[in-house]
Design a protein around this motif. Structure first.
Motif, PDB file in Angstrom:
ATOM      1  N   ALA A 138      -7.690   6.509   4.272  1.00  0.00           N
ATOM      2  CA  ALA A 138      -7.182   5.718   3.148  1.00  0.00           C
ATOM      3  C   ALA A 138      -7.041   4.250   3.525  1.00  0.00           C
ATOM      4  O   ALA A 138      -7.359   3.357   2.727  1.00  0.00           O
ATOM      5  CB  ALA A 138      -5.832   6.273   2.699  1.00  0.00           C
TER       6      ALA A 138
ATOM      7  N   ASP B 297       0.853  -1.189   0.000  1.00  0.00           N
ATOM      8  CA  ASP B 297       0.000   0.000   0.000  1.00  0.00           C
ATOM      9  C   ASP B 297       0.892   1.244   0.000  1.00  0.00           C
ATOM     10  O   ASP B 297       1.218   1.800   1.052  1.00  0.00           O
ATOM     11  CB  ASP B 297      -0.902  -0.041   1.239  1.00  0.00           C
ATOM     12  N   THR B 298       1.305   1.673  -1.195  1.00  0.00           N
ATOM     13  CA  THR B 298       2.252   2.787  -1.305  1.00  0.00           C
ATOM     14  C   THR B 298       1.644   4.107  -0.838  1.00  0.00           C
ATOM     15  O   THR B 298       2.333   4.951  -0.261  1.00  0.00           O
ATOM     16  CB  THR B 298       2.756   2.925  -2.745  1.00  0.00           C
ATOM     17  N   ARG B 299       0.334   4.289  -1.109  1.00  0.00           N
ATOM     18  CA  ARG B 299      -0.295   5.531  -0.666  1.00  0.00           C
ATOM     19  C   ARG B 299      -0.277   5.625   0.860  1.00  0.00           C
ATOM     20  O   ARG B 299       0.058   6.671   1.420  1.00  0.00           O
ATOM     21  CB  ARG B 299      -1.731   5.599  -1.187  1.00  0.00           C
TER      22      ARG B 299
ATOM     23  N   HIS C 276      -8.861   0.688   1.964  1.00  0.00           N
ATOM     24  CA  HIS C 276      -7.967  -0.191   1.210  1.00  0.00           C
ATOM     25  C   HIS C 276      -8.265  -1.655   1.521  1.00  0.00           C
ATOM     26  O   HIS C 276      -8.518  -2.029   2.670  1.00  0.00           O
ATOM     27  CB  HIS C 276      -6.511   0.131   1.558  1.00  0.00           C
TER      28      HIS C 276
END
Length: 489
Positions: A257, A209-211, A261
């Protein structure tokens, strides 16, 4: 037999003993890293041509990096395998450690020192590795607790050995030779993990999960950076407070976020689990004393009572003995945890450990005038602290969802680091403010008045007491095999 079948083969006691033995060497090395450099910092400052105060940037940079890398590496451990991430982090630590002996540039040394901080993820990865490898055992919580005690004992033994070795070697050899010792030890660690530790079975896979990683990194960077500025510039700095506020505000988009996800970096729902939430809160509160109080205790011991009316006036060697007694007490506490937990319960053991930390710091208020009094207080604190260092990652592993074991154990480390960073800032301001009221103290460089030290002891004892109360609300079967797979709230 297929590879998947082999991965599911039940783990025997003998094979787990071998694995824990290899991992104990890794933690011994981690302890050496944490203890070895402390006696060398003055020599390092002279070698790099910087002021003694500038070495504080080394601690700050490594603390900041550790807060950033643990969430990502812990999640990657769950995704691709904890042994693989353990190898990667060891390789980075080894490379950074090998740079330190061969540079005279403060900027290069600072970057390498920060990257060396990748070792902070070793213990969470190891606990997760042990937990997942024992999933076929009927007493996996007890086995994991015992392994955690051995690993933390090795860590503290390494810290004692590192401090003694560093202080002895720097008087006899050139600095670059001395700095090479821990670097070679980390290289040996890589070989030990490569040859002696098998991968955890069935990594969960997925994509990182880069964000979420970017958001939590920015939040931690702003928050810890703001705390560092508060220590350097004081509480009147608007820039420092703005950075702290920005770090806190960035947590809101991060949480939103992560909730949306499918495979978040950190499953924030774990913070609502009745079993996990008290563990994370305890870790943060525990970080106040175990990370934030070490420097004040050392400077208090060195302060001359004939001049200021408080302190012990100890020499450097006497102070190192005091720290050694504290670390030995931590070893005893870590090794005692699985035995005590088997007799009562892990939850009650955690409660008693937190209470011991509270009592130990509370005793500093009336009893701080003699070496024996301070040593006795530190032994009590050490027994509780050693138990908590071993118990918290194991408790998090037992209470975490099956796909979030590494993340949960890593979070205990991250939250503890944040607690220590906050405490370090608060204690630094309190002691510096006290010193500012006494011109003589400011000139001689002592940490502050007795009122400042009283503040440290009250805060450490109070946070430990709050942690003990929080552990009373944990479900009775938490952190045991019966409660290991209870669903989160």
């Amino acid at each position: 037999m297929s590879a998947g079948t082999a991965a599911r083969r039940p783990t025997t006691g003998a094979s787990m003993t071998v694995v824990v033995g290899f991992l104990a060497f890794v933690e011994l090395t981690s302890g050496v890293i944490q203890g070895f450099y402390t006696p060398l910092l003055t020599d390092v400052a002279r070698h790099l041509g910087v002021h003694d105060a500038d070495v504080n940037w080394l601690e700050g940079s490594q603390l900041m990096l550790s807060a950033l890398v643990v969430p990502a590496l812990a999640k990657l451990g769950d995704m691709v395998g904890h042994r693989r991430i353990l190898l990667w982090s060891t390789a980075v630590t080894a490379a950074a450690s090998l740079v330190l002996p061969f540079t005279d540039s403060f900027a290069v040394f600072l970057v390498a020192w920060a990257l060396q901080g990748f070792y902070v993820v070793w213990l969470p990865l190891e606990i997760a590795l042990v937990w997942l490898r024992t999933r076929d055992l009927p007493n996996r919580s007890a086995v994991t607790a015992k392994a955690a005690g051995v690993l933390v004992a090795a860590l503290q033994a390494g810290a004692i050995a590192g401090a003694l070795a560093g202080g002895a070697l720097v008087d006899s050899f050139p600095l670059w030779v001395v700095l090479l010792v821990p670097a070679l030890l980390v290289c040996a660690c890589f070989v030990v993990v490569w040859l002696g530790v098998a991968e955890t079975p069935d990594p969960v896979g997925g994509r990182l999960d880069t964000r979420g990683l970017v958001l939590i990194s920015l939040a931690l960077l702003a928050f810890t950076g703001g705390l560092s500025l508060l220590r350097l510039e004081g509480v009147a700095s608007p820039v420092a407070w703005a950075a702290v506020a920005a770090g806190l505000l960035l947590l809101w988009p991060f949480v939103r976020a992560e909730l949306r996800h499918d495979d978040p970096l950190i499953d924030v729902r774990m913070f609502r689990s009745p079993a996990l939430a008290p563990v994370f809160l305890t870790a943060g509160l525990f970080g106040v004393s175990v990370l934030g109080a070490q420097a004040p205790l050392s400077t208090f011991a060195r302060t001359d009572p004939a001049v200021y009316g408080y302190g012990l006036g100890t020499s450097g060697f006497q102070t190192s003995l005091l720290i050694g007694v504290y670390l030995i007490a931590m070893i005893v506490g870590a090794l005692s945890f699985p035995r005590v937990a088997a007799l009562v319960s892990p939850r009650l053991t955690l409660f008693v450990a937190a209470l011991a930390v509270a009592v130990g710091f509370g005793l500093f208020l009336p009893l701080h005038d003699t070496y024996v009094q301070v040593a006795t207080n530190m032994v009590i604190v050490g027994l509780g602290s050693g138990t908590l260092v071993a118990a918290l990652p194991a408790a998090a592993a037992a209470a975490a969802p099956p796909t979030q074991t590494g993340v949960a154990t890593g979070l205990t480390n991250s939250v503890k680091t944040v607690g220590g960073a906050i405490a370090s800032c608060v204690f630094g301001i309190a002691l510096l403010g006290a010193a500012g009221a006494n011109a003589a103290e400011s000139v001689t460089g002592t940490a502050g008045t007795l009122t400042g030290y009283m503040t440290v002891w009250v805060v450490c004892g109070g946070t430990a007491l709050v942690a003990a109360v929080l552990l009373l609300v944990v479900p009775k079967e938490a952190f045991t095999d019966r409660g290991a797979h209870a669903p989160a709230a």
